[in-house]
Design an enzyme around this catalytic site. Sequence first.
Site, PDB file in Angstrom:
ATOM      1  N   GLY A   1     -45.694   7.576  16.350  1.00 20.65           N
ATOM      2  CA  GLY A   1     -46.489   8.052  15.219  1.00 20.65           C
ATOM      3  C   GLY A   1     -47.957   8.153  15.596  1.00 20.65           C
ATOM      4  O   GLY A   1     -48.531   7.195  16.109  1.00 20.65           O
TER       5      GLY A   1
ATOM      6  N   ALA B   1     -55.093   4.858   3.721  1.00 23.06           N
ATOM      7  CA  ALA B   1     -55.681   5.060   5.042  1.00 23.06           C
ATOM      8  C   ALA B   1     -56.380   3.810   5.579  1.00 23.06           C
ATOM      9  O   ALA B   1     -56.178   3.457   6.746  1.00 23.06           O
ATOM     10  CB  ALA B   1     -56.636   6.255   5.015  1.00 23.06           C
TER      11      ALA B   1
ATOM     12  N   VAL C   1     -38.522  10.552  17.675  1.00 26.84           N
ATOM     13  CA  VAL C   1     -37.737   9.358  17.986  1.00 26.84           C
ATOM     14  C   VAL C   1     -36.605   9.265  16.971  1.00 26.84           C
ATOM     15  O   VAL C   1     -36.838   9.303  15.759  1.00 26.84           O
ATOM     16  CB  VAL C   1     -38.613   8.094  17.929  1.00 26.84           C
ATOM     17  CG1 VAL C   1     -37.755   6.842  17.963  1.00 26.84           C
ATOM     18  CG2 VAL C   1     -39.616   8.111  19.067  1.00 26.84           C
TER      19      VAL C   1
ATOM     20  N   GLU D   1     -56.309  14.408  -7.917  1.00 25.71           N
ATOM     21  CA  GLU D   1     -57.112  15.294  -7.073  1.00 25.71           C
ATOM     22  C   GLU D   1     -56.568  16.716  -7.068  1.00 25.71           C
ATOM     23  O   GLU D   1     -57.332  17.684  -7.133  1.00 25.71           O
ATOM     24  CB  GLU D   1     -57.185  14.719  -5.652  1.00 25.71           C
ATOM     25  CG  GLU D   1     -58.066  13.473  -5.585  1.00 25.71           C
ATOM     26  CD  GLU D   1     -58.078  12.782  -4.242  1.00 25.71           C
ATOM     27  OE1 GLU D   1     -59.048  12.050  -3.988  1.00 25.71           O
ATOM     28  OE2 GLU D   1     -57.119  12.936  -3.464  1.00 25.71           O
TER      29      GLU D   1
END
Lengths: 442, 442
Positions: free
Chosen positions: A8, A313, A77, A168
Amino acid sequence: MPKVVIVGGGFVGLNAAKGLGNVSNLEVTLVDRANHHLFQPLLYQVAMAGLSPAEIAAPIRSLLARYRNIRVLWGEVQSVDLAGRRVIADFGELTYDYLILACGARHAYFGHDDWEEFAPGLKNLEQATEIRRRVLTAYEEAERTKDPAHRKRYLTFVVVGGGPTGVELAGAIGEMSRFTLAKDFRHIDAAQARVVLLEAGPRILPTFDEQLAARAVRDLEHLGVQVWTQSAVTKIDAHGVEIGAERLAAATVLWAAGVTASPLGKQAGLEVDRQGRVIVEPDLSIPGRLNVFVAGDQALFTHQTGQPLPGTAPVAMQQGRYLARLIRRELAGKPRVPFRFADKGQMATIGRSRAVLEIGKLKLSGFVAWLVWLVVHIYYLTGFKNRLLVVMQWAWSYLSFRRGARLIVSKEWRLPGPASPTATQPAAGWSSPEPISTQAKP
Amino acid sequence: MPKVVIVGGGFVGLNAAKGLGNVSNLEVTLVDRANHHLFQPLLYQVAMAGLSPAEIAAPIRSLLARYRNIRVLWGEVQSVDLAGRRVIADFGELTYDYLILACGARHAYFGHDDWEEFAPGLKNLEQATEIRRRVLTAYEEAERTKDPAHRKRYLTFVVVGGGPTGVELAGAIGEMSRFTLAKDFRHIDAAQARVVLLEAGPRILPTFDEQLAARAVRDLEHLGVQVWTQSAVTKIDAHGVEIGAERLAAATVLWAAGVTASPLGKQAGLEVDRQGRVIVEPDLSIPGRLNVFVAGDQALFTHQTGQPLPGTAPVAMQQGRYLARLIRRELAGKPRVPFRFADKGQMATIGRSRAVLEIGKLKLSGFVAWLVWLVVHIYYLTGFKNRLLVVMQWAWSYLSFRRGARLIVSKEWRLPGPASPTATQPAAGWSSPEPISTQAKP
């Protein structure tokens, strides 16, 4: 030489790799299904035609090119052999001494996977450009149709999910309708577009302070967005949505609710919660395997507060850096310390000049909050060039009320109904076959 | 009130519309199948990951928003009823007093339409991003494969057609291999990529001065491009190309040869040449119909020199402006004058610091020519914001040798062969169903 395999290239993977870059006697391999690292908090900007994909994404191998001990392989993967210490990818196998799984999360439709076709989520660039196409196409269809019922349906936009992403998206569509597109059409008044934000719970932004959430509702309404709470969607099809006995005819439905972790955790036989998140120890390793870690949206970490850390994040970035530090320390013989998340707060924007922001006890709203949001996001945006371009793009867009990237590219998407026979082929899906979830990001 | 219908929002349509904007007592409708106007001379930059789509394209209705007498409709014109003075589009009919057909050109494969799947052309954003994906993916595949034969095939790029577009594409791939990607890979030396430019005739750039063309060949070779002249392609399939008895194994083949005009001319029953171009009078009208005009790549105009005007941007721009002036004058009672093309010369770039340029007797090459090319193209790029962004993007890319938009987005494209079993679906085609042509542009 010890080998680290990172699965990732998102916030966890990139930060972990950087922290292990040029560490002597350490070989790092990072694998991702996409060739680029994506700055997800700004993905809704691409979906709303405010930014181009290249302004929020960069090739992973470019970002890591300077670290000679890191190689990047593009691939998927598919399984993990814990006993044999290897991952099996579509291109072959990789053995590891340390493994970091950070495959992120995807949308879930509460068992209604058939809704995905009609209500795309927002987790990658393909979806963002698909959403952009649907939204822009809806205005074009509204402009040229002579049927008032069709026009109304084309000018109705529904966003499902009242977390930051839904807020948003809804705010951006409202703003686009009222400002950006105002002069561009002759047969429709874009400002008459209906934007409805559906939230199943009692209020939007449930993780925020109540007053901030109320402020967000008012700001949304100023942009022409209707906020419907206590409105759980019971059906989504080509014509719109159903909320119990009610029905909304809408050409464009966007999904910002429901999340599940990458299926790789379960496939690898790891212990997962109901959303597929892998249960991890205080040092992010899996029970019984000190050399296998899971982090980011794919992990369930409850040791700090008793509650799971959110899939945001800052959590992912900090965990990535933590894992790099842990491995470096361990190679130097030092003991592990548990992961501690330094809460940087949460934010959500409403249009291009308002936001709500909460950091500990500090609560901000309005234009000031939006400025803070702007600075923070530009700071974290990867790569100086991207930052400069994004600032310029926004400055232009802000000063002129124009949206910079209003292109309809690629597959068309058309509603069934009085079909417009065209030579190009309508397609209602997009490329990724698995259901994807959206995770609230600041 | 007289009505003008313009079919096509390219260089002809946009310039014609602007020339008729805000003219009193005149109603203009422009129809295009795409929502955006595309600056085609820079399309190869998108294909080569140097620019993003939004830097070379802008929504047509935005560009024309300030003209209240112009409306833009997104749709496809399928036939023309000359007697009834109307065009039939997928969304309905439009009547006209003046009709301008400017649908452009598309690729042709000399009767081998099956080649299109393996060798995309470069005429719109969908193809540009598809080419970008194939080129970037080829490097990724080369990096991760263990089979030397596969690696060689992935690192072999073939461009068919030695006109300006082919030269620009080949030079860009060569430059990308040697400079941009040099440090990003661990298993391959990107500079070892083979780039072969195939030209059926005796030399590349046949419309340029011989010495300039020879200079271009040397510049291409400096970028690692092999130029094969007298090499007509006889077959293209998933594994590569055949040139008579020879065979090149290549994962990526790009088509920059062969052009045909939009089929609409023939469909409307107009007289066309072998490439489908509509034969027009000195005032660009069709024989017998003073109020129907065809211009740009779709038209065959031979009245100035006896030879057809080339399908280039300056020709289209000048014809668009001419038609607007003609209609304005005619409405004021003034007579028509024939169209006269003011030859602005031709150019082709080779990489990011070399070009060949010919204007009348002036012949330039090298870096100076490239600077002239840069200034001219930035000047003509539509919209100030685009210009500024493009300058910045190029400045960055030039100074750092990085290419700004190296994203692999959307459908994957994989070669048949030892298949990589992945969850995402391979797709070898792209969205537009008609064969598209590439036309030499300066």
